[in-house]
Structure formats: structure tokens, C-alpha cells
Design a protein around this motif. Structure first.
Motif, PDB file in Angstrom:
ATOM      1  N   ARG A   1       0.970  -1.217   0.080  1.00  0.00           N
ATOM      2  CA  ARG A   1       0.033  -0.091   0.073  1.00  0.00           C
ATOM      3  C   ARG A   1       0.709   1.297   0.091  1.00  0.00           C
ATOM      4  O   ARG A   1       1.678   1.322   0.968  1.00  0.00           O
ATOM      5  N   PHE A   2       0.737   2.036  -0.883  1.00  0.00           N
ATOM      6  CA  PHE A   2       1.403   3.217  -1.233  1.00  0.00           C
ATOM      7  C   PHE A   2       0.947   4.526  -0.689  1.00  0.00           C
ATOM      8  O   PHE A   2      -0.328   4.549  -0.739  1.00  0.00           O
ATOM      9  N   LEU A   3       1.849   5.723  -0.307  1.00  0.00           N
ATOM     10  CA  LEU A   3       1.269   6.793  -0.133  1.00  0.00           C
ATOM     11  C   LEU A   3       1.336   7.791  -1.311  1.00  0.00           C
ATOM     12  O   LEU A   3       2.298   7.490  -2.036  1.00  0.00           O
ATOM     13  N   CYS A   4       0.208   8.377  -1.472  1.00  0.00           N
ATOM     14  CA  CYS A   4       0.116   9.390  -2.337  1.00  0.00           C
ATOM     15  C   CYS A   4       0.745  10.805  -1.984  1.00  0.00           C
ATOM     16  O   CYS A   4       0.127  11.275  -0.889  1.00  0.00           O
ATOM     17  N   ASP A   5       2.016  11.146  -2.470  1.00  0.00           N
ATOM     18  CA  ASP A   5       2.499  12.676  -2.032  1.00  0.00           C
ATOM     19  C   ASP A   5       1.864  13.867  -2.605  1.00  0.00           C
ATOM     20  O   ASP A   5       2.465  15.045  -2.015  1.00  0.00           O
ATOM     21  N   ILE A   6       0.883  13.829  -3.193  1.00  0.00           N
ATOM     22  CA  ILE A   6       0.338  15.059  -3.716  1.00  0.00           C
ATOM     23  C   ILE A   6      -0.927  15.455  -2.722  1.00  0.00           C
ATOM     24  O   ILE A   6      -1.566  14.892  -2.619  1.00  0.00           O
ATOM     25  N   PRO A   7      -0.547  16.719  -1.933  1.00  0.00           N
ATOM     26  CA  PRO A   7      -1.517  17.256  -1.012  1.00  0.00           C
ATOM     27  C   PRO A   7      -2.972  17.319  -1.528  1.00  0.00           C
ATOM     28  O   PRO A   7      -3.834  17.196  -0.728  1.00  0.00           O
ATOM     29  N   MET A   8      -3.116  17.769  -2.715  1.00  0.00           N
ATOM     30  CA  MET A   8      -4.393  18.113  -3.476  1.00  0.00           C
ATOM     31  C   MET A   8      -5.057  16.796  -3.646  1.00  0.00           C
ATOM     32  O   MET A   8      -6.250  16.877  -3.822  1.00  0.00           O
ATOM     33  N   CYS A   9      -4.428  15.613  -3.722  1.00  0.00           N
ATOM     34  CA  CYS A   9      -5.113  14.279  -4.265  1.00  0.00           C
ATOM     35  C   CYS A   9      -6.043  13.833  -2.989  1.00  0.00           C
ATOM     36  O   CYS A   9      -5.594  13.852  -1.943  1.00  0.00           O
ATOM     37  N   ARG A  10      -7.070  13.449  -3.172  1.00  0.00           N
ATOM     38  CA  ARG A  10      -8.150  12.864  -2.466  1.00  0.00           C
ATOM     39  C   ARG A  10      -7.860  11.670  -2.006  1.00  0.00           C
ATOM     40  O   ARG A  10      -8.118  11.046  -0.816  1.00  0.00           O
ATOM     41  N   ARG A  11      -6.993  10.878  -2.752  1.00  0.00           N
ATOM     42  CA  ARG A  11      -6.768   9.497  -2.236  1.00  0.00           C
ATOM     43  C   ARG A  11      -5.134   9.557  -1.622  1.00  0.00           C
ATOM     44  O   ARG A  11      -4.380   9.917  -2.171  1.00  0.00           O
ATOM     45  N   GLN A  12      -5.437   9.139  -0.214  1.00  0.00           N
ATOM     46  CA  GLN A  12      -4.237   9.317   0.358  1.00  0.00           C
ATOM     47  C   GLN A  12      -3.343   8.122   0.300  1.00  0.00           C
ATOM     48  O   GLN A  12      -1.801   8.069   0.363  1.00  0.00           O
ATOM     49  N   THR A  13      -3.716   6.824   0.263  1.00  0.00           N
ATOM     50  CA  THR A  13      -3.140   5.555  -0.109  1.00  0.00           C
ATOM     51  C   THR A  13      -3.836   4.706  -1.233  1.00  0.00           C
ATOM     52  O   THR A  13      -4.833   4.877  -1.505  1.00  0.00           O
ATOM     53  N   PHE A  14      -2.890   4.030  -1.781  1.00  0.00           N
ATOM     54  CA  PHE A  14      -3.418   2.909  -2.699  1.00  0.00           C
ATOM     55  C   PHE A  14      -2.595   1.685  -2.735  1.00  0.00           C
ATOM     56  O   PHE A  14      -1.430   1.741  -2.245  1.00  0.00           O
ATOM     57  N   VAL A  15      -3.374   0.624  -3.310  1.00  0.00           N
ATOM     58  CA  VAL A  15      -2.655  -0.641  -3.076  1.00  0.00           C
ATOM     59  C   VAL A  15      -2.277  -0.719  -4.490  1.00  0.00           C
ATOM     60  O   VAL A  15      -2.838  -0.243  -5.737  1.00  0.00           O
ATOM     61  N   GLU A  16      -0.828  -1.495  -4.689  1.00  0.00           N
ATOM     62  CA  GLU A  16      -0.667  -1.884  -5.917  1.00  0.00           C
ATOM     63  C   GLU A  16      -1.355  -2.608  -6.636  1.00  0.00           C
ATOM     64  O   GLU A  16      -1.755  -3.921  -6.031  1.00  0.00           O
ATOM     65  N   GLN A  17      -1.366  -2.874  -8.048  1.00  0.00           N
ATOM     66  CA  GLN A  17      -2.040  -3.722  -8.830  1.00  0.00           C
ATOM     67  C   GLN A  17      -0.971  -4.441  -9.562  1.00  0.00           C
ATOM     68  O   GLN A  17      -0.229  -3.853 -10.279  1.00  0.00           O
ATOM     69  N   VAL A  18      -0.990  -5.624  -9.808  1.00  0.00           N
ATOM     70  CA  VAL A  18      -0.028  -6.572 -10.504  1.00  0.00           C
ATOM     71  C   VAL A  18      -0.760  -6.677 -11.866  1.00  0.00           C
ATOM     72  O   VAL A  18      -1.616  -7.212 -12.173  1.00  0.00           O
ATOM     73  N   GLU A  19       0.167  -5.896 -12.803  1.00  0.00           N
ATOM     74  CA  GLU A  19      -0.500  -5.881 -14.241  1.00  0.00           C
ATOM     75  C   GLU A  19      -0.707  -7.201 -14.833  1.00  0.00           C
ATOM     76  O   GLU A  19       0.058  -7.998 -14.902  1.00  0.00           O
ATOM     77  N   GLY A  20      -1.688  -7.420 -15.164  1.00  0.00           N
ATOM     78  CA  GLY A  20      -2.243  -8.762 -15.904  1.00  0.00           C
ATOM     79  C   GLY A  20      -2.437  -9.734 -15.075  1.00  0.00           C
ATOM     80  O   GLY A  20      -2.637 -10.969 -15.489  1.00  0.00           O
ATOM     81  N   PHE A  21      -2.675  -9.397 -13.846  1.00  0.00           N
ATOM     82  CA  PHE A  21      -2.828 -10.739 -12.807  1.00  0.00           C
ATOM     83  C   PHE A  21      -4.270  -9.991 -11.752  1.00  0.00           C
ATOM     84  O   PHE A  21      -4.767 -10.910 -11.415  1.00  0.00           O
ATOM     85  N   THR A  22      -4.003  -8.761 -11.203  1.00  0.00           N
ATOM     86  CA  THR A  22      -5.119  -8.345 -10.212  1.00  0.00           C
ATOM     87  C   THR A  22      -5.828  -7.279 -10.684  1.00  0.00           C
ATOM     88  O   THR A  22      -5.415  -6.379 -11.811  1.00  0.00           O
ATOM     89  N   ARG A  23      -6.920  -6.879 -10.152  1.00  0.00           N
ATOM     90  CA  ARG A  23      -7.686  -5.668 -10.534  1.00  0.00           C
ATOM     91  C   ARG A  23      -8.188  -5.162  -8.940  1.00  0.00           C
ATOM     92  O   ARG A  23      -8.054  -5.990  -8.024  1.00  0.00           O
ATOM     93  N   SER A  24      -8.623  -4.117  -8.805  1.00  0.00           N
ATOM     94  CA  SER A  24      -9.141  -3.692  -7.548  1.00  0.00           C
ATOM     95  C   SER A  24     -10.320  -4.305  -7.003  1.00  0.00           C
ATOM     96  O   SER A  24     -11.207  -4.633  -7.926  1.00  0.00           O
ATOM     97  N   HIS A  25     -10.175  -4.615  -5.681  1.00  0.00           N
ATOM     98  CA  HIS A  25     -11.042  -5.391  -5.063  1.00  0.00           C
ATOM     99  C   HIS A  25     -11.396  -6.993  -5.669  1.00  0.00           C
ATOM    100  O   HIS A  25     -12.494  -7.454  -5.113  1.00  0.00           O
ATOM    101  N   GLY A  26     -10.624  -7.403  -6.575  1.00  0.00           N
ATOM    102  CA  GLY A  26     -10.980  -8.653  -7.003  1.00  0.00           C
ATOM    103  C   GLY A  26     -10.507  -9.814  -6.267  1.00  0.00           C
ATOM    104  O   GLY A  26      -9.436  -9.707  -5.354  1.00  0.00           O
TER     105      GLY A  26
END
Length: 158
Positions: A77-102
């Protein structure tokens, strides 16, 4: 023919490193870690620099050698360093393998969709016969699996 890694056999073209594999009954359990560089924030597109935390994610994958495959994937789980971004953290998705909440790999989702589409006519007629299969692919696939496990009249799977 050169040597290849187990991850190349189980997950060809996907940036995963297999840490551990074990068999229990008719199931194959795989512990894996993504090896891709940090991703980008899905909202603002900023590249991740800092890891907030790590956790294990459980996914069903397509069968191999007649065995169910379950992957325990260690994700960051990564931190977004942009103060104006509404999303403070996000989880990595493995390209070709995962999708969000899958809860299954993309390959398993595609397999379930294929089976659901191929059996669509069966599902449509079966709902009139009391199967009560839901309309979405994941649940109709599970419904069909339950039906296959019980023999029907005259030895058919109907």
C-alpha cells in the motif's frame, strides 16, 4: 531449452516472484510477491515513492494440473504525496493478474466468464427449472459447479 522459474510456468509474463508452493488435497497454494516497480496513484497519476504498509491478499487462480490454485499475494500500500489528491493511499495492482477489489486473478475471471457465456443458454433454461442461478458470471459459474457435483436424473448433469 534453458532453465525457467516456477513463476514463469504458473504466471507467464506477469511480474511475480513465487516464494512458496504447497499442496493440500486437490488444491495448490502459492505465496507470491509482486516484483514490478511502484505504481501510480489511480486518481492523480503521481508515481509512488513511499510504502505505507504491506499485507497479504488472497486470490483464486485458474486450475493447474487438475488442482485448484489459490494465491496469497503480498502487496504494498503506497502513499500519494500530492497534497491536493483525495486518495491518500492506494494498493499496487499486479498488471495482468489483479484488479481492484478482485477476489480472483484476471485469468480466472476470464475463465469464469467463458464458462458462464458458454453455459448461458443452460442458465437461461435452467432458471425456469428451479436452478435459481444468478445473472452475473461469477455466481452463475459457482451455481453450475454446484450442479455438476450432483448427478441429475438418468446420469446427466442436468
Amino acid at each position: 531449452m534453458g532453465l525457467c522459474e516456477l513463476s514463469d510456468v504458473l504466471f507467464p509474463g506477469i511480474e511475480l516472484r513465487v516464494e512458496r508452493v504447497y499442496v493440500a488435497g486437490r488444491s495448490l497454494f502459492v505465496d507470491a510477491i509482486g516484483t514490478a516497480p511502484p505504481g501510480r496513484c489511480p486518481d492523480c497519476g503521481n508515481g509512488a515513492r513511499r510504502v505505507h504498509s504491506r499485507y497479504w491478499r488472497r486470490l483464486a487462480d485458474r486450475p493447474v494440473g487438475g488442482r485448484e490454485v489459490f494465491v496469497r499475494l503480498r502487496v504494498r500500500r503506497f502513499l500519494c504525496d500530492i497534497p491536493m489528491c483525495r486518495r491518500q493511499t492506494f494498493v499496487e495492482q499486479v498488471e495482468g493478474f489483479t484488479r481492484s477489489h478482485g477476489q480472483s486473478s484476471l485469468a480466472m475471471r476470464d475463465l469464469a466468464r467463458f464458462v458462464a457465456v458458454e453455459l448461458g443458454a443452460v442458465r437461461e433454461s435452467a432458471s425456469a427449472d428451479g436452478w435459481r442461478c444468478p445473472a452475473d458470471g461469477r455466481h452463475s459459474f459457482a451455481c453450475c459447479r454446484r450442479r455438476w457435483s450432483r448427478p441429475g436424473p438418468r446420469g446427466s448433469w442436468e
